[in-house]
Design a protein around this motif. Structure first.
Motif, PDB file in Angstrom:
ATOM      1  N   ASN A 111       0.809  -1.213   0.000  1.00 24.65           N
ATOM      2  CA  ASN A 111       0.000   0.000   0.000  1.00 24.65           C
ATOM      3  C   ASN A 111       0.848   1.272   0.000  1.00 24.65           C
ATOM      4  O   ASN A 111       0.336   2.365  -0.018  1.00 24.65           O
ATOM      5  N   SER A 112       2.153   1.103  -0.018  1.00 26.16           N
ATOM      6  CA  SER A 112       2.976   2.300  -0.134  1.00 26.16           C
ATOM      7  C   SER A 112       2.903   2.887  -1.534  1.00 26.16           C
ATOM      8  O   SER A 112       3.309   4.009  -1.773  1.00 26.16           O
ATOM      9  N   VAL A 138       0.320   3.867  -3.047  1.00 19.27           N
ATOM     10  CA  VAL A 138      -0.564   5.028  -2.993  1.00 19.27           C
ATOM     11  C   VAL A 138       0.223   6.253  -2.550  1.00 19.27           C
ATOM     12  O   VAL A 138       0.136   7.331  -3.149  1.00 19.27           O
ATOM     13  N   LYS A 139       1.027   6.077  -1.507  1.00 22.65           N
ATOM     14  CA  LYS A 139       1.823   7.199  -1.007  1.00 22.65           C
ATOM     15  C   LYS A 139       2.820   7.665  -2.048  1.00 22.65           C
ATOM     16  O   LYS A 139       3.045   8.854  -2.244  1.00 22.65           O
ATOM     17  N   ALA A 199       1.044   9.527  -4.689  1.00 19.91           N
ATOM     18  CA  ALA A 199       0.622  10.819  -4.183  1.00 19.91           C
ATOM     19  C   ALA A 199       1.794  11.791  -4.106  1.00 19.91           C
ATOM     20  O   ALA A 199       1.685  12.957  -4.495  1.00 19.91           O
ATOM     21  N   THR A 248      -5.511   8.980  -4.159  1.00 21.27           N
ATOM     22  CA  THR A 248      -4.253   9.727  -4.154  1.00 21.27           C
ATOM     23  C   THR A 248      -4.325  10.896  -3.159  1.00 21.27           C
ATOM     24  O   THR A 248      -3.337  11.213  -2.508  1.00 21.27           O
ATOM     25  N   GLY A 258      -3.552   9.530   0.076  1.00 16.23           N
ATOM     26  CA  GLY A 258      -2.112   9.354   0.198  1.00 16.23           C
ATOM     27  C   GLY A 258      -1.397  10.679   0.416  1.00 16.23           C
ATOM     28  O   GLY A 258      -0.495  10.795   1.255  1.00 16.23           O
ATOM     29  N   TYR A 259      -1.839  11.704  -0.319  1.00 15.79           N
ATOM     30  CA  TYR A 259      -1.124  12.989  -0.233  1.00 15.79           C
ATOM     31  C   TYR A 259      -1.343  13.669   1.117  1.00 15.79           C
ATOM     32  O   TYR A 259      -0.437  14.295   1.662  1.00 15.79           O
TER      33      TYR A 259
END
Lengths: 724, 724
Positions: free
Chosen positions: A489-490, A492-493, A496, A631, A634-635
């Motif tokens: 799931n990193s 997404v980060k 972002a 995103t 994530g951001y």
């Protein structure tokens, strides 16, 4: 990219657009070009100049586009085009409504903070005026981020509201078109596939007829068994080819009478390979002979085809629309993989060679194709990554050192820097659609419209995955691949945090797309040049000329995914870099305007699916929205706005729920025809023989058929011997 | 559990079975019991003793069960029961075919190795003769494991083959039943839900009639708007209650004339709370008065209901089966959530209160119910875990020390040790089905048959998850919870390694189920006792007597999941502990025999769904097979048979593929009626008025209705004023 090169790029694009528009204004007034700028009007038998666009001011086409109603679009270009305009205006409305709140709120909030400057004094990053206006300029965990959170919700809610309205609108459009009182042959027919082996002593035709007669004793009219037309098509096309060549030769001969000697110069042709080698013969005589040879051959082959090449599929015709619509939705056989009945496609868009494919073969091919498409999408990512890495100026200079002196000129440098990666991307994208269309057809889909929808879907996944996510993550993806593997799931980060860095790339990309893309679209420079070359050197007959200017259709397979990419970009950046919104607005606004002109005057639709692509458009806008929401989640995480980040979790759930409700409420009315719609009365009792004949492929329709026209209209099934 | 206590348990079970069977033989010959042992025959108007089962040898019922054909079962108990027997014989065949290969191959392979003994000399584990025959007795990474790998494939292939044959068989059964020429009212009707608001100035009835008239001008007969019958039902039931009480009182009075004084003793009743307090009155007069009061009240309420309590749903009737079947499959309205048309359930199994539920309300309730069921399944696991931990003898002695002297007697100890956990489990399981049925009904399902299917599904998940996996993992689950959290796929390994330890538990469990369960089933001891008590002390009238012996149906909601549990256990242990196979064979063989007798002579089906539960049975057997394949994969991993473990990976994929193909090929013919089936001709033209009347709920049918019977048969829609 710094700010000045961004402005230069924008300026150049705009300049190109102005030039192309002036070109259009000038060229479209010349009578010789009317077939290029008004082909759809000409095909519909209308006066191209009606409305005075020739004589009056150069912007008359804009007024005409604005004053045209949805009904005009439907009349000129069909429901699919009207649905496409609903999409354009919905996208436009989403961006305008978002921008009205986001621009005045978010730009000042970002501009008055100074995160970027602080970072700059610490490090040595490049920094431009644009970056001041981005969400990145707000400091971590600042209360100003509440404004961005609110903005994320606002964009989502606006999108839900407008998508819902649009779905209802298109649903009504579709219903109205389907219940129109005019005769549409496909509304009286169903496609029957997977017919089991005929019992001993029964022909295929008798089998089909008796099957449907027993189920629909009153409404069944007759059936048409589909044949394997490969051979007969080959002969037919050869014959048509010779006919065209004969007409061409005769036109050349007539011309030579006028220009040269009065007795004329009979054209000759070589009968060897490709007409380049071999004995010279008189063209007209040669073609006449060939045609005489082929006509009986065609007739013989037609008979053989109808008698011996019948396949396990057929069209069944009903005397009412309700009966056909209801039959297409009902299970006919206890074994689900036999006698599958579906809606008949329009005759013009039937993919004949796919009809014979069996139930499980279709399913298997679908999965095989999906697998190939997945591979394609994944492996195209690698060259795109390479290209976007290679086409930076510094890399080019290193790779091709001889370019250095040219590239170092200031003006060239700026332009190249602004455009190079985008042009590389655009060129690259042009290669794929044909492949995807061929793959879609291999799925066993029976109609062109459906194949185009399937292609559009594949292209959308490709474009979003590769262009948007690929470019955004760019080189960083490969270097950080290991960290992703550890913690999926990193991604997404990662996505972002990569977004802001590419904001100016996408701003330029969108600007290039609308200024240059729509400029070329409107001015039709390429088709114009091709047409004039053909006209001058190749075309001699009316038919050849018509072929040279025939406009084709809007090309939804690539056009919609292209627009989808822009709305995806605009949505994903809308909060992080609100500057994208005006660009998106111009893209969809200009697109609406230019394409309205093109739909009314230029393109001739090649099929009509009554808006069946809308559910896909709707689903994909929601997918873009979910990408945006994820995103943003994530951001906000990157911005260390921890508590409020949690407030974003309901949004993707809400979007999925919205998609689910839309699907439940509307989808089936797009995949099937509602009976209340089909039960509307027709203008007049349909002539079933016309309905039936419209499904006969041209290579099988003989001139003689017209003779027994009236006799047949009464006899219904009795024709089984003479036709299929 | 050691070997001797296992044998004791088996012996006791067998003894109980023999006693119950002798009881059955003796009791079923007494004429006074015929209504308990032959109610289905009596209800069908047949002679209970036909075939001479009374006079001749005590095992005549076995001969009768074997000689009965499938058609007999369909005639006596319907297609659902026949499909259930297909399931029983398929399960039996799977186990027999598996056992024929597995027992002679695997038992010697295990018995001649000595892994368990080796371990025993090292450690101090308990060890019994059974363990010698298990896969656990084969040493790690031994080449003997190839035999087990082959066995796993054999069981899978046998299952695919037999399931496919069974699906085809049931599909034919269903088709034959649906195309039977007899009149089934539900085949001429459809259920219409989600009717939008009626336009101004139109009654609901007019709205429905005009809607369907316009779509089906020729085949639509008339409609019946569903009303809110809550009030009228209440009055009707009260009235029926008084009628019954009156009949009872009259019977008591008549009896008293015979036994006591010739003028008789008029029975009295107290009119206060529950007939226990208040003024004493003459019963016959009192009830007569009440009935006289209620009849006009009922008539008034009937009128009000028909006029004012109409709901947004209706039944529409068609004159042909094809029209109804086709309508039930077609989309009617452009907005999918209005005018939803589905097959009408049989009148007797309609759940009236659910019909009015709206489209999205149904969907929401479905999800809410699924959520509650998921919670139930998860939280029931905790008490079951506790019970299986508490009910070991050692724990009992600790918790209830006063039991110690009794428990320590050798015989009691053995029996308790063998049965205690199983009995606890069985008692516990009896509590749930009612809850699940209520939850299923809350989903908005319109028919009882469908609700029973839904319950059966929920109960299956519950039983497999909690009983099978719960017992297997038992206490170990909680202690190893942390390791699972870290590595989720370790649950497969954990499950696999826990299986062998519980083999003897499940052997006993299955034996208990078939000997005691089927013994009780056959002997009907409980219903017999209840019937005789009621007959002696409560029943005075014929109607009351009939109510006392009315047998109910087979109870699929719990019966099928129970059988599913056994087939799941048998499949999962088939290779690890092949000894389970004979137990499974006896379970399904005995089950087939006993239930054949019960289906032919005892149970009266309360609904007929034409085998619609088969797709669910099929899917769940495949699910059990996949569970077997996955645990085998895990167990081979535990056995360190590394390379060949990989050879098991194709199996679950193959099973999923098989399930997919089954679903595609058959499922739709079970959810819809194929038109070729519905188009078969009927014995005679259906009397549509009878069809229509069969859907009128008893509380609304007035005696007067019979008068205008003939007048109405012609007038079709004209009745709108007088009825709904």
């Amino acid at each position: 990219m710094d700010f000045s090169s961004f402005l230069t790029s924008l300026g150049t694009s705009f300049l190109i657009f102005i030039v192309l528009m002036l070109l259009f204004t000038w060229l479209s007034r010349r009578p010789g070009n009317s077939v290029v700028y008004y082909p759809n009007r000409i095909l519909k038998g209308l006066d191209p100049w009606e409305g005075g666009s020739r004589s009056r001011n150069p912007f008359a086409w804009i007024r005409e586009a604005f004053s045209s109603s949805e009904q005009d679009v439907i009349n000129m270009s069909g429901v699919d085009t009207a649905a496409y305009f609903v999409f354009l205006s919905t996208a436009l409305a989403i961006l305008v409504l978002s921008g009205l709140i986001l621009l005045p709120v978010l730009l000042p909030v970002a501009a008055t903070d100074n995160n970027v400057k602080t970072q700059k004094t610490n490090g040595n990053q490049t920094f431009s005026e644009i970056d001041n206006l981005l969400m990145g300029n707000v400091k971590d965990d600042s209360p100003r981020l509440w404004a961005y959170l609110f903005a994320t919700y606002w964009v989502s809610l606006v999108t839900y509201f407008l998508l819902w309205k649009a779905y209802v609108h298109v649903s009504v459009l579709r219903a109205n078109a389907l219940m129109a009182p005019g005769l549409k042959p496909e509304q009286f027919a169903v496609l029957v596939r997977d017919i089991p082996h005929a019992p001993e002593g029964q022909t295929r035709k008798e089998q089909v007829d008796s099957y449907f007669k027993s189920i629909y004793p009153e409404t069944f009219y007759r059936s048409m068994v589909v044949t394997n037309n490969k051979e007969v098509n080959k002969i037919y096309e050869k014959l048509e080819g010779y006919k065209k060549k004969l007409a061409h030769a005769e036109a050349v001969y007539d011309e030579s009478k006028k220009t040269g000697k009065p007795e004329g110069l009979r054209p000759t042709t070589k009968i060897g390979l490709l007409g380049l080698v071999g004995r010279k013969v008189d063209s007209i005589e040669h073609y006449n002979e060939k045609i005489k040879e082929l006509i009986p051959k065609l007739e013989a082959e037609q008979k053989t085809t109808l008698r011996e090449k019948q396949q396990a599929c057929a069209f069944a015709f009903f005397t009412t629309r309700v009966a056909a619509a209801s039959a297409a939705q009902s299970l006919h056989a206890q074994m689900v993989d036999t006698w599958t009945v579906t809606e008949a496609p329009e005759p013009r868009q039937i993919i004949w060679s796919n009809l014979k494919m069996k139930y499980f073969q279709r399913i298997i091919q679908q999965y095989v194709v999906s697998f190939i498409v997945a591979l394609t999408i994944l492996f195209y990512m690698i060259p795109i990554g390479l290209i976007s890495a290679l086409t930076t100026l510094d890399n080019l200079k290193k790779l091709l050192p001889f370019l250095k002196p040219i590239v170092d000129i200031a003006a060239v440098k700026t332009v190249l820097e602004a455009y190079l990666p985008q042009i590389a991307l655009l060129v690259f994208l042009a290669l794929l659609p044909k492949l995807l269309l061929a793959l879609s057809k291999a799925e066993g889909i029976p109609s062109v419209g459906h194949a185009v929808r399937a292609t559009s879907g594949k292209y959308f996944y490709f474009i979003v995955l590769n262009v948007f996510i690929g470019v955004t993550l760019g080189g960083t993806l490969f270097s950080t691949f290991k960290s992703i593997e550890k913690e999926p799931n990193s991604i997404v980060k990662l996505l972002a945090s990569s977004l802001p860095g590419n904001a100016s790339f996408f701003l330029t990309f969108v600007a290039l797309k609308f200024f240059v893309g729509y400029g070329l679209e409107l001015s039709r420079v390429v088709p114009l040049i091709i047409f004039h070359i053909k006209k001058k050197y190749l075309c001699k007959t009316e038919a050849e000329l018509k072929q040279a200017w025939f406009p084709g259709d809007l090309g939804y397979a690539t056009r919609i995914p292209g627009d989808m990419l822009v709305i995806t970009i605009a949505l994903c950046y809308s909060v992080i870099a609100p500057l994208i919104i005006p660009f998106g607005v111009v893209y969809f606004g200009l697109g609406w305007l230019v394409l309205r002109n093109q739909a009314l005057k230029v393109y001739a639709p090649s099929f009509e699916s009554y808006g069946r692509m809308w559910p896909h458009i709707n689903a994909r806008v929601i997918a873009a929205l979910i990408l945006f929401q994820v995103t943003m989640f994530g951001y906000f995480g990157v911005k260390k706005f921890s508590f409020c980040t949690l407030l974003l979790i309901p949004l993707p759930i809400l979007s999925l729920l919205f998609a689910y409700v839309c699907q439940k409420k509307f989808y089936r009315s797009f995949s099937d025809t509602a009976l209340e719609v089909a039960s509307r009365e027709l203008k007049e009792t349909p002539n079933m023989e016309i309905v039936f004949r419209s499904f006969i492929p041209p290579s099988l329709s003989s001139e003689k058929a017209d003779d027994d026209h009236f006799e047949d209209a009464l006899s219904q099934v009795s024709r089984s011997g003479s036709f299929a």
